[in-house]
Scaffold this motif. Structure first.
Motif, PDB file in Angstrom:
ATOM      1  N   ALA A   1       0.832  -1.206   0.000  1.00  0.00           N
ATOM      2  CA  ALA A   1       0.000   0.000   0.000  1.00  0.00           C
ATOM      3  C   ALA A   1       0.868   1.258   0.000  1.00  0.00           C
ATOM      4  N   GLU A   2       1.953   1.236   0.796  1.00  0.00           N
ATOM      5  CA  GLU A   2       2.873   2.376   0.854  1.00  0.00           C
ATOM      6  C   GLU A   2       3.476   2.651  -0.526  1.00  0.00           C
ATOM      7  N   CYS A   3       3.924   1.555  -1.165  1.00  0.00           N
ATOM      8  CA  CYS A   3       4.553   1.700  -2.484  1.00  0.00           C
ATOM      9  C   CYS A   3       3.559   2.283  -3.482  1.00  0.00           C
ATOM     10  N   LEU A   4       2.357   1.719  -3.482  1.00  0.00           N
ATOM     11  CA  LEU A   4       1.372   2.154  -4.464  1.00  0.00           C
ATOM     12  C   LEU A   4       0.978   3.606  -4.246  1.00  0.00           C
ATOM     13  N   LYS A   5       0.668   3.934  -2.996  1.00  0.00           N
ATOM     14  CA  LYS A   5       0.241   5.318  -2.719  1.00  0.00           C
ATOM     15  C   LYS A   5       1.373   6.301  -2.990  1.00  0.00           C
ATOM     16  N   GLY A   6       2.590   5.901  -2.617  1.00  0.00           N
ATOM     17  CA  GLY A   6       3.732   6.791  -2.786  1.00  0.00           C
ATOM     18  C   GLY A   6       4.090   7.024  -4.243  1.00  0.00           C
ATOM     19  N   THR A   7       3.958   5.988  -5.069  1.00  0.00           N
ATOM     20  CA  THR A   7       4.360   6.147  -6.470  1.00  0.00           C
ATOM     21  C   THR A   7       3.238   6.704  -7.334  1.00  0.00           C
ATOM     22  N   SER A   8       1.996   6.599  -6.859  1.00  0.00           N
ATOM     23  CA  SER A   8       0.884   6.944  -7.739  1.00  0.00           C
ATOM     24  C   SER A   8       0.785   8.441  -8.015  1.00  0.00           C
ATOM     25  N   ASP A   9       1.498   9.278  -7.251  1.00  0.00           N
ATOM     26  CA  ASP A   9       1.483  10.698  -7.626  1.00  0.00           C
ATOM     27  C   ASP A   9       2.882  11.205  -7.969  1.00  0.00           C
ATOM     28  N   SER A  10       3.691  10.312  -8.504  1.00  0.00           N
ATOM     29  CA  SER A  10       5.073  10.658  -8.848  1.00  0.00           C
ATOM     30  C   SER A  10       5.173  11.931  -9.675  1.00  0.00           C
ATOM     31  N   PHE A  11       4.351  12.035 -10.714  1.00  0.00           N
ATOM     32  CA  PHE A  11       4.471  13.185 -11.609  1.00  0.00           C
ATOM     33  C   PHE A  11       4.016  14.471 -10.938  1.00  0.00           C
ATOM     34  N   LYS A  12       2.878  14.366 -10.266  1.00  0.00           N
ATOM     35  CA  LYS A  12       2.323  15.589  -9.680  1.00  0.00           C
ATOM     36  C   LYS A  12       3.215  16.109  -8.557  1.00  0.00           C
ATOM     37  N   LYS A  13       3.671  15.181  -7.735  1.00  0.00           N
ATOM     38  CA  LYS A  13       4.456  15.580  -6.569  1.00  0.00           C
ATOM     39  C   LYS A  13       5.788  16.196  -6.984  1.00  0.00           C
ATOM     40  N   ASN A  14       6.342  15.711  -8.090  1.00  0.00           N
ATOM     41  CA  ASN A  14       7.683  16.156  -8.482  1.00  0.00           C
ATOM     42  C   ASN A  14       7.670  17.111  -9.653  1.00  0.00           C
ATOM     43  N   GLN A  15       6.512  17.652  -9.933  1.00  0.00           N
ATOM     44  CA  GLN A  15       6.340  18.554 -11.060  1.00  0.00           C
ATOM     45  C   GLN A  15       7.412  19.655 -11.091  1.00  0.00           C
ATOM     46  N   ASN A  16       7.671  20.244  -9.944  1.00  0.00           N
ATOM     47  CA  ASN A  16       8.645  21.336  -9.871  1.00  0.00           C
ATOM     48  C   ASN A  16      10.026  20.915 -10.319  1.00  0.00           C
ATOM     49  N   ILE A  17      10.469  19.826  -9.743  1.00  0.00           N
ATOM     50  CA  ILE A  17      11.829  19.379 -10.029  1.00  0.00           C
ATOM     51  C   ILE A  17      11.911  18.844 -11.454  1.00  0.00           C
ATOM     52  N   PHE A  18      10.852  18.175 -11.917  1.00  0.00           N
ATOM     53  CA  PHE A  18      10.843  17.619 -13.272  1.00  0.00           C
ATOM     54  C   PHE A  18      10.883  18.725 -14.328  1.00  0.00           C
ATOM     55  N   SER A  19      10.333  19.885 -13.994  1.00  0.00           N
ATOM     56  CA  SER A  19      10.301  20.935 -15.016  1.00  0.00           C
ATOM     57  C   SER A  19      11.601  21.729 -15.054  1.00  0.00           C
ATOM     58  N   LYS A  20      12.529  21.406 -14.160  1.00  0.00           N
ATOM     59  CA  LYS A  20      13.760  22.179 -14.115  1.00  0.00           C
ATOM     60  C   LYS A  20      14.998  21.400 -14.511  1.00  0.00           C
ATOM     61  N   VAL A  21      14.983  20.116 -14.320  1.00  0.00           N
ATOM     62  CA  VAL A  21      16.214  19.380 -14.557  1.00  0.00           C
ATOM     63  C   VAL A  21      15.881  17.975 -15.035  1.00  0.00           C
ATOM     64  N   TYR A  22      16.783  17.453 -15.865  1.00  0.00           N
ATOM     65  CA  TYR A  22      16.543  16.121 -16.386  1.00  0.00           C
ATOM     66  C   TYR A  22      17.319  15.065 -15.615  1.00  0.00           C
ATOM     67  N   PHE A  23      16.640  14.012 -15.266  1.00  0.00           N
ATOM     68  CA  PHE A  23      17.278  12.764 -14.866  1.00  0.00           C
ATOM     69  C   PHE A  23      16.236  11.701 -15.155  1.00  0.00           C
ATOM     70  N   PRO A  24      16.612  10.434 -15.211  1.00  0.00           N
ATOM     71  CA  PRO A  24      15.594   9.436 -15.535  1.00  0.00           C
ATOM     72  C   PRO A  24      14.451   9.536 -14.523  1.00  0.00           C
ATOM     73  N   ARG A  25      13.262   9.837 -15.000  1.00  0.00           N
ATOM     74  CA  ARG A  25      12.141  10.100 -14.090  1.00  0.00           C
ATOM     75  C   ARG A  25      11.808   8.926 -13.189  1.00  0.00           C
ATOM     76  N   VAL A  26      12.112   7.731 -13.694  1.00  0.00           N
ATOM     77  CA  VAL A  26      11.735   6.528 -12.960  1.00  0.00           C
ATOM     78  C   VAL A  26      12.476   6.435 -11.622  1.00  0.00           C
ATOM     79  N   ILE A  27      13.520   7.241 -11.463  1.00  0.00           N
ATOM     80  CA  ILE A  27      14.245   7.293 -10.187  1.00  0.00           C
ATOM     81  C   ILE A  27      13.286   7.631  -9.040  1.00  0.00           C
ATOM     82  N   MET A  28      12.343   8.545  -9.304  1.00  0.00           N
ATOM     83  CA  MET A  28      11.449   8.996  -8.225  1.00  0.00           C
ATOM     84  C   MET A  28      10.596   7.862  -7.659  1.00  0.00           C
TER      85      MET A  28
END
Lengths: 301, 430
Positions: A104-131
């Motif tokens: 449950a922790e894994c699912l809940k934690g990963t299910s908003d990967s994009f939204k939660k990291n929007q700021n950092i994702f829009s500024k710098v590139y690294f393989p997104r799957v790291i998050m």
């Protein structure tokens, strides 16, 4: 040496940035190159968890214990679910909840990967799957805490002869089970996080969905007992409900986890192999969808 | 030819206007339910038709079009352009944050990008821990950071607080620390946004010096996006000018800066009504701007110390709340830096009536600008209160060029020196 390097430079581009990637386009080499980042993100999660208020980490202890007590009262006290004579119902529930919580922790934690990291994702590139990978690894810490609590109670009930029998050989499967849970959470979480970039309201469904999923994942009942009871009580719909429980990879993992400690319930190598295949399939599918979303999501949010 | 380290070929980027879908499953399901019953889309705005041909062209917009350029090893390329010219989009493509719609960028080295300082900083972690994390986000390995950590700490000037959580740092210290990490990145190509505009002057000088070292000393390539013409001139060897998503000039940095500034001069020669970049709802439209001297005669050039009227002739097209009416003027020097402004909200000006056709007169009792050319931006807006955002009625950048010649502000017979502004003062020895 230098000349050689120069020559190489003249003939070949190191890499190109282009519009469309191939359908399956993960660069495992690149993820490997960023392994330090993964490690540091995990470290960040651990540090910030540790620096939280007292109640933060304590919550990880309270939550499974209280849930187990309630499950014991409702499902064993009132609903008479039979967990076998040799295992205390509380311990039985705690086992299920411990391994389920990791998923449950894994699912809940990963299910908003994009939204939660929007700021950092829009500024710098690294393989997104790291998050999302970070989430799955960090959640191991919480799992470890909860697992220790379980072991404590296991030893306690062992003295009272209420802990079933430990299957020592099967303990080898323990890391595999945890890995499977993590992969399932990661795979489903990545699929959901990709979909939530388009459909924001899916986020509200995640909490509810996880709860529903728990009820068909043998967390508070043994599969055998449940299947028999459903056949007796709902003979018409049993052919619909039972396959869900029996073929649910999560139920298989939970049941095997308990079998390991109590030597009762169902366990089959075939079941675990099927679970393994399904899990890897879901994780790969998640990766493909996640990678596809990764390319366009900055433009759509 | 052999030295080219980065090559952009036909880069274009298209954005779709409006929303992609409506953002929720319930809306999409609802829409589908309406469609299968043969009804109209319930989420279309009133007055908007579902006509494909009507929408056609306006749905998509090109943020960048056919961008081609090459960068040689060790070059510092300045990318300049006005807001909305496509600089940020180009940067985002270069740093792989978003992908181009067409075209390719080929490189012979690792690109590290610095679109923001301190990405991923976490307040609960110490300065040292944040250096490691930020370094890794920017593409360094732990080993690389470890080998440079002492230098980074020294460069940041935060030695004393390095093991304190960053949440206790002042904002200036955070920025220094963040820039220090970035300064010690060692990619072959570094892409930098206007991050230099942060920190105190001493630190800025240090930062610019470091950037020069990076390119000159270590032969690395830097792509630098900036509004600050002075630092472009100082840092860059080559420059490209972007305008409306296209490269309109490329060459050495000085000519690029001159081209960019000249385009401002050219703009101010176009008559106001023909200017295309105007923004706002145009409840009111400025039709002409000029300066009158004390006797009410139009003048082309002004003198320091004299009295003038800056006149805006306008036509009103619909009702405007006088109480909310706000005018802001900004003056920029030849390096495109804003150096002065006049604003009605600061002045506490309130208007009794806005006529259908009339003049806005800005009375300048004694001009305090020293010799030079000043570009004026204006913004006319409605604003409920000081804390609410402006609702723009009419906005135009580089609307007017004010040429100021040497005057005699103090009436002492000594002409005022060039540059800057007159400061009221008297000098005594005690």
């Amino acid at each position: 040496m230098y000349l050689l390097k120069n020559e190489n430079l003249n003939t070949e581009w190191l890499y190109t940035i282009s519009p469309k990637g191939k359908f399956i386009d993960f660069n495992f080499k690149e993820i490997w190159r960023y392994r330090d980042l993964l490690f540091l993100f995990v470290k960040r999660d651990v540090i910030t968890l540790y620096k939280q208020t007292v109640l933060g980490p304590l919550w990880y202890l309270i939550q499974p214990l209280i849930t187990s007590v309630i499950f014991t009262i409702i499902f064993n006290g009132i609903a008479n679910i039979n967990v076998g004579e040799h295992v205390h119902p509380f311990l039985f529930n705690l086992a299920g909840i411990t391994i389920w919580n990791y998923f449950a922790e894994c699912l809940k934690g990963t299910s908003d990967s994009f939204k939660k990291n929007q700021n950092i994702f829009s500024k710098v590139y690294f393989p997104r799957v790291i998050m999302p990978m970070t989430v799955v690894i960090s959640a191991l810490l919480k799992f470890a805490i909860q697992f220790l609590i379980f072991i404590g109670f296991y030893v306690f009930f062992a003295f009272q002869g209420k802990s079933g029998t430990l299957d020592v050989n099967l303990l080898l499967l323990f890391p595999v089970l945890v890995l499977l849970m993590g992969l399932l959470g990661l795979g489903l979480g990545m699929i959901i996080s990709s979909m939530t970039t388009k459909y924001r309201d899916l986020t509200f469904l995640v909490g509810f969905g996880v709860q529903l999923l728990m009820y068909v994942s043998a967390v508070m009942y043994p599969i055998q007992d449940a299947v028999e009871k459903i056949e007796r009580s709902f003979p018409k719909s049993a052919s619909f409900i039972n396959p869900i429980i029996e073929n649910n990879p999560l139920a298989q993992i939970v049941e095997t986890f308990r079998y390991m400690f109590f030597s009762q319930g169902q366990f089959s190598v075939k079941g675990i192999l099927v679970t393994l295949i399904v899990t890897v399939g879901i994780a790969l599918l998640g990766l493909v969808i996640f990678n596809k979303t990764e390319r366009s999501f900055i433009d759509t949010v | 030819m052999t030295d080219i380290i980065l090559k952009a070929e036909n880069i274009s980027k298209q954005y779709r206007l409006g929303l992609v879908g409506t953002g929720t499953i319930s809306h999409d399901l609802n829409r589908w339910w309406y469609r299968i019953r043969g009804k109209e889309d319930p989420y279309l705005k009133v007055g908007e038709s579902n006509d494909r041909s009507a929408k056609g062209n306006s749905d998509y917009v090109w943020a960048l079009q056919d961008i081609n350029f090459e960068v040689k090893r060790g070059e510092v390329l300045g990318i300049i352009g006005k807001n909305g010219a496509g600089k940020s989009t180009l940067l985002k493509i270069l740093s792989k944050v978003t992908s181009p719609t067409t075209g390719e960028i080929k490189t012979r080295g690792r690109i590290a990008s610095l679109l923001e300082v301190g990405t991923g900083f976490h307040g609960e972690m110490t300065g040292r821990e944040n250096i490691y994390l930020n370094g890794a986000i920017l593409g360094m390995t732990k080993k690389e950071v470890s080998s440079k950590i002492e230098e980074i700490i020294e460069f940041s000037g935060c030695q004393r607080y390095i093991d304190t959580p960053v949440k206790r740092y002042s904002s200036g210290m955070t920025v220094r620390l963040a820039f220090a990490v970035a300064a010690f990145l060692e990619p072959e190509i570094l892409v930098v946004d206007e991050v230099l505009a942060v920190g105190d002057t001493e630190f800025q000088a240090k930062a610019i010096g470091k950037m020069q070292d990076i390119s000159r000393g270590d032969g690395r390539t830097v792509l630098f996006v900036s509004h600050n013409m002075a630092s472009v001139k100082k840092l860059c060897t080559k420059g490209v000018v972007l305008e409306n998503g296209k490269i309109v000039f490329s060459g050495d940095s000085n000519s690029a800066v001159n081209y960019y500034l000249n385009s401002n001069y050219e703009l101010t020669e176009v008559s106001l009504l023909n200017r295309k970049e105007r923004k706002g709802n145009f409840k009111l439209k400025v039709e002409n701007i000029f300066i009158e001297d004390g006797e009410g005669k139009k003048v082309n050039e002004v003198l320091t110390g004299e009295s003038y009227k800056l006149v805006f002739e306008y036509t009103k097209f619909s009702t405007i709340d006088e109480k909310q009416f706000t005018i802001v003027l900004q003056f920029k020097n030849e390096n495109d830096e804003i150096v002065n402004s006049i604003a009605t909200d600061e002045l506490g000006t309130s208007f009794a009536k806005i006529y259908d056709k009339g003049r806005i007169e800005i009375v300048i009792p004694k001009l305090q600008f020293r010799e030079g050319n000043y570009f004026m931006n204006y913004m006319i807006s409605e604003r409920v209160s000081l804390s609410t955002p402006h609702k723009v009625i009419d906005y135009l950048a580089d609307a007017f060029l004010m040429k100021v010649n040497k005057g005699d502000y103090w009436k002492t017979g000594v002409l005022n020196r060039a540059k800057g502004f007159i400061q009221e003062a008297s000098i005594h020895i005690t």
